[in-house]
Design an enzyme around this catalytic site. Structure first.
Site, short mmCIF file in Angstrom:
data_model
loop_
_atom_site.label_atom_id
_atom_site.label_comp_id
_atom_site.label_asym_id
_atom_site.label_seq_id
_atom_site.Cartn_x
_atom_site.Cartn_y
_atom_site.Cartn_z
CD GLU A 112 -9.21 -2.94 -5.38
OE1 GLU A 112 -9.35 -2.58 -4.51
OE2 GLU A 112 -8.15 -2.43 -6.45
CE LYS A 155 -7.50 -3.84 -1.45
NZ LYS A 155 -7.39 -2.52 -2.05
CB CYS A 199 -5.47 -4.18 -5.30
SG CYS A 199 -4.85 -2.91 -6.10
#
Length: 268
Positions: free
Chosen positions: A41, A123, A158
């Protein structure tokens, strides 16, 4: 499919140096017969370099990602450009579908062996706990999956690991392997280990949790990139230092585990 997960040593704010190092490591993985190389990321700018986000942001058709498209084609390898800071207005101006026409997004882009953009994932769950991500980023809306080397692949990022319903949506779309580029920090190491394994076990799918390495002032990434098989078994794992973790992803293994232990069929 041979998977190579690059646990990149990320330096906050040094975008070009990070990108150059990532490209070198992708080339090395391709030369070692990787079919798909995954970066972590915000490998370009560093997750905790919040003030550098705007300076680092580009369109998905910009020069930086174009380098990875060219790299994928030149090296003959699939590449997940971990995540980068996307300038949504610039992407929209380039004719790319975006969740908003302004702002920044934390975006993963997968290029195939021909350098074609095959998947874009922004995300969904932006992290607000001691982080400025929620103030600086726009969340994504879609959960795409795509076939890579005959493996059905999806992407989360994440903090998304904490939201199992997102993984279920991908399972409904036939996902067999989930790539999770991350910038997971200390001290939540046990959460990192537990959540990646849990997502593999409950979805009977491979999970490749690909973390970065490095320190950003008072914050440090915990590394420990790990690939889990559909039974939750660790296939390969790293410590905290920069390295590349490799593992084989076998769709026959997914089918066999799901047939032997039909939990997905038993849902109500």
């Amino acid at each position: 499919m041979r998977l190579a997960c690059v646990q990149l040593g990320v330096e906050g704010g040094t975008v070009e140096a990070n990108v150059d190092r990532a490209i070198e490591l992708v080339r090395e993985a391709a030369a070692s017969d990787a079919d798909l190389v995954v970066l972590p990321e915000l490998f370009d700018v560093g997750y905790f370099a919040f003030d550098a986000y705007a300076r680092a942001a580009e369109s998905l058709a910009g020069d930086r990602l174009s380098r990875f498209a060219s790299l994928a084609a030149d090296a003959g390898v699939n590449v997940l450009a971990g995540t980068v800071v996307e300038d949504l207005a610039a992407s929209a101006a380039d004719g790319i579908d975006t969740p908003a026409t302004d702002g920044l997004a934390n975006t993963a882009v997968l290029f195939d062996r021909d350098g074609e953009r095959r998947l874009v994932y922004r995300k969904h769950h932006l992290f607000g706990y001691g982080s400025e991500e929620t103030d600086r980023m726009v969340p994504g809306e879609s959960v795409p999956v795509v076939d890579v080397e005959s493996v059905r692949v999806g992407v989360t990022t994440c903090y998304d690991l904490r939201f199992p319903e997102q993984f279920r949506e991908m399972v409904e779309a036939g996902v067999e392997c989930v790539l999770v580029p991350s910038a997971w920090p200390y001290p939540r190491v046990e959460h990192w280990r537990t959540l990646g394994r849990a997502r593999a076990i409950e979805n009977l799918a491979y999970v490749a949790a690909v973390n970065g390495s490095g320190e950003f002032g008072d914050d440090a990434l915990c590394g420990r990139t790990t690939v889990y098989d559909p039974w939750g078994t660790t296939l390969a794992s790293a410590g905290e230092e920069p390295t590349t973790v490799t593992a084989e992803v076998d769709t026959d293994r997914v089918e066999a585990v799901r047939e032997e232990f039909p939990a997905l069929r038993d849902r109500r």
